[in-house]
Design an enzyme around this catalytic site. Structure first.
Site, PDB file in Angstrom:
ATOM      1  CD  GLU A 277      -7.651 -13.214   3.409  1.00 22.01           C
ATOM      2  OE1 GLU A 277      -8.019 -12.346   4.242  1.00 22.01           O
ATOM      3  OE2 GLU A 277      -7.526 -14.421   3.690  1.00 22.01           O
ATOM      4  CB  SER A 317      -9.311 -16.364   7.045  1.00 23.20           C
ATOM      5  OG  SER A 317      -8.801 -15.241   6.374  1.00 23.20           O
ATOM      6  CG  HIS A 432      -3.849 -12.044   4.705  1.00 21.64           C
ATOM      7  ND1 HIS A 432      -2.881 -11.448   5.500  1.00 21.64           N
ATOM      8  CD2 HIS A 432      -4.699 -12.651   5.551  1.00 21.64           C
ATOM      9  CE1 HIS A 432      -3.150 -11.694   6.765  1.00 21.64           C
ATOM     10  NE2 HIS A 432      -4.258 -12.423   6.828  1.00 21.64           N
ATOM     11  CG  ASP A 486     -11.716 -14.461   3.928  1.00 22.01           C
ATOM     12  OD1 ASP A 486     -11.939 -13.390   3.317  1.00 22.01           O
ATOM     13  OD2 ASP A 486     -10.617 -14.699   4.477  1.00 22.01           O
ATOM     14  CG  HIS A 487     -12.461 -11.568   6.549  1.00 24.83           C
ATOM     15  ND1 HIS A 487     -11.751 -10.422   6.263  1.00 24.83           N
ATOM     16  CD2 HIS A 487     -11.550 -12.565   6.630  1.00 24.83           C
ATOM     17  CE1 HIS A 487     -10.450 -10.706   6.174  1.00 24.83           C
ATOM     18  NE2 HIS A 487     -10.297 -12.005   6.387  1.00 24.83           N
TER      19      HIS A 487
END
Length: 621
Positions: A277, A317, A432, A486-487
């Site tokens: 994440e 995500s 996150h 994911d990013h």
């Protein structure tokens, strides 16, 4: 015995029964498909479907419940008659949607949503779509459902009893208000953190029809309206033939691509795919980011295979997961994952590997219902999903669910007796927002950047502990581990929403199945998340034709982009990155936001063509 103050819960129950009747009608109408389900699956369509049924029922109950609050203060208000008329109108609309869905599902293969609205300006096409429908049968079903709904209403709710004479107005208002307040729970689909969505009713890993049967049609239609569905591509930069030719050139194999090196020792290793994440390259030392934040990833880069110039396809995500697992590019103002009927047609690593005997599983400490991820994963072929509810209550120690060290511990435990070969995917969550982690801060400060930096350090530490333990397991020697983000993230440095730095992420390959001569190799080619699936499948000797938006990062780059390329989307624009630099475009204004002095005019054209063609593909699905 009828009582006025039982009316509200009974009214909610009425709509639940109406929706259950609609589901039963759907199953009977498609009896040949229903016959493929076992009794347990049929029952579960009702059990799982009740969450969307409850949400739809709660929305329909709001106007009558608010009217009953007013009626508590004004006892002479003819609330019963008004509610009866309202229920008749809404019931007719619900029945119409239910019946229309019966035949449209047969033709389209997905439950009714906003798609018919596309035909309002094309009555001839609408008539053609309905031309083969058994109108007499559908009319009979429509009338039958209306009569059953009317009879149920009469039996359960009519007439609305008068307010007891000695019952105080304030007390009557308070009771009606309390019932209205309780609707918040079914409106959200429960008390969980994430409001209910279509993924919540998906339960079958092998029978899409069972998942479709659990969907509440009125809820699905209303939910899809804000999403809209464009009929024309708003990103028409070039003539179609030109755009198609340019994009094709980006995926033409180079003359020496057949000599792409193999980095795996075996043909069918286990595959462990770890998605991190928000891991931005700005905090990864071996990518030129801050030192000391990700010692695990930096160590893996020295002993495994690392890719230096990889970019996330999007900034969320759910977008990153689709890009990584399906090799599919993102969309600027929406995401294909919001459209389950579109994602059902996407390729997926779970399905590709499952076709050659891999047992697939997906691990996440949070709720997979978030952003329709669950429906996407099940449609993609994953056979086993582990999420928040599968962890012990005391282990759900994060705002989002179970922290990453708990996730990795569960994964390690399950892999002690793994099927062979396995394809296991783990998606972390501790980095996150709000960046709260169960570890003493490694870096000073309480700013958002400091908290984010510490959360990344925690996940990197948890990953390191997991990998050290995994190396002692018997399966490790025949396992390849793919680690990607994911990013990216705007922190540190508050990168602009369009800037390439925000999208650059790590990609590392390690594991016992990696050949010795691959250790410590650093790959400089420019690539995207959409290339990861193609690269992995090529190493396994499996077909990659379905993944038309990806290329093998270990093969020679195409002549149109000699050092590779990465395309990414943001709201509402795109970026195209190559070794020559980066260029970013605002789609609304049709103008360049930023352009490196070394970026070529051809690169700009390639970006426009890619944006146009990828969105065309999205519209066609």
């Amino acid at each position: 015995m009828r009582n006025r103050f039982y009316f509200q819960p009974k009214y909610f129950l009425y709509w639940l029964l109406v929706f259950a009747l609609g589901r039963a009608t759907f199953l009977l109408y498609h009896l040949s498909r229903t016959a493929e389900l076992d009794v347990s699956s049929i029952v579960r369509t009702f059990i799982y479907g009740v969450r969307l049924d409850g949400s739809a029922a709660a929305y329909l109950c709001l106007p009558p419940f608010l009217l009953l609050i007013a009626a508590g203060w004004f006892p002479r208000l003819r609330a019963g008659r008004i509610i009866g008329i309202y229920t008749g109108i809404i019931g007719t609309v619900v029945t119409l949607l239910t019946v229309a869905d019966l035949e449209l599902y047969r033709a389209w293969g997905f439950r009714l949503d906003n798609t018919p609205l596309q035909y309002l300006n094309s009555p001839a096409e609408m008539a053609a779509s309905a031309g083969s429908s058994p109108l007499s049968l559908l009319t009979l079903i429509f009338v039958g459902l209306l009569l059953l709904g009317y009879a149920l209403y009469r039996r359960l709710l009519s007439p609305l009893q008068a307010q007891p004479p000695l019952f105080g107005k304030l007390r009557a208002v308070a009771i009606a208000f309390l019932y209205s307040l309780l609707l918040i729970v079914p409106l959200r689909g429960g008390v969980q953190q994430i409001p209910v969505n279509q993924s919540d009713v998906y339960f079958s890993t092998t029978l899409p029809f069972a998942n479709h049967a659990a969907i509440n049609v009125p809820w699905n239609v209303v939910q899809s309206l804000p999403l809209g569905e464009l009929k024309q591509n708003p990103y028409q930069y070039l003539p179609d033939t030109t755009a198609r030719r340019l994009v094709t050139q980006l995926y033409l194999p180079a003359p020496d691509s057949a000599t792409a090196p193999r980095v795996l020792r075996t043909q069918r290793p286990n595959v462990l795919f770890i998605i991190l994440e928000s891991f931005t390259a700005k905090l990864v030392g071996h990518l030129g980011g801050e030192q000391g934040v990700t010692p695990t990833l930096d160590s893996l880069a020295r002993t495994g295979l690392s890719f230096r110039n990889i970019y996330a396809s999007g900034d969320r995500s759910q977008k990153g997961i689709v890009a990584l697992l399906s090799g599919y590019p993102n969309q600027p103002t929406t995401s294909i994952i919001k459209f389950p009927r579109k994602t059902e047609g996407l390729p997926n690593l779970a399905r590709s590997l499952g076709a050659v005997g891999y047992a697939s599983s997906f691990y996440y400490g949070g709720e997979l219902a978030f952003a329709n991820m669950k429906s996407y994963l099940l449609a993609g072929g994953y056979k086993r999903l582990i999420e928040r509810q599968d962890f012990r209550r005391r282990d759900q120690n994060s705002k989002w669910g179970a922290h990453d060290h708990v996730l990795f511990a569960r994964l390690l435990q399950d892999l002690r007796q793994p099927p062979a070969p396995f394809f296991a995917t783990a998606f972390t969550l501790s980095s996150h927002e709000p960046f709260e982690v169960p570890m003493q801060p490694r870096f000073r400060g309480t700013s958002e950047t400091a908290l984010f930096r510490n959360s990344v350090a925690y996940t990197d530490h948890a990953l390191g502990q997991f990998l050290r333990a995994a190396r002692q397991e018997a399966w490790w020697a025949n396992t390849v581990v793919v680690i990607a983000a994911d990013h990216g993230h705007h922190l540190p440095g508050n990168s602009g929403g369009h800037e390439p730095e925000k999208f650059r992420i790590p990609l590392v390959v390690t594991g016992g199945a990696l050949r010795a001569n691959a250790a410590g190799r650093s790959i400089a080619t420019y690539g995207s998340q959409t290339d990861v699936a193609s690269t992995l499948l090529a190493q396994l000797g499996l077909p990659t034709q379905e993944y038309r938006w990806g290329r093998n990062l270990l093969a020679a780059a195409p002549a149109a982009a000699p050092a590779g390329f990465a395309f990414y989307c943001f709201n509402d624009g795109f970026g195209m990155v190559q070794a020559t630099g980066a260029v970013t475009i605002d789609n609304d204004a049709r103008r360049i936001i930023e352009r490196d002095s070394t970026a070529t005019p051809q690169q700009l054209q390639l970006g426009k063509a890619y944006q146009q063609q990828s969105f065309d593909d999205f519209l066609r699905r």
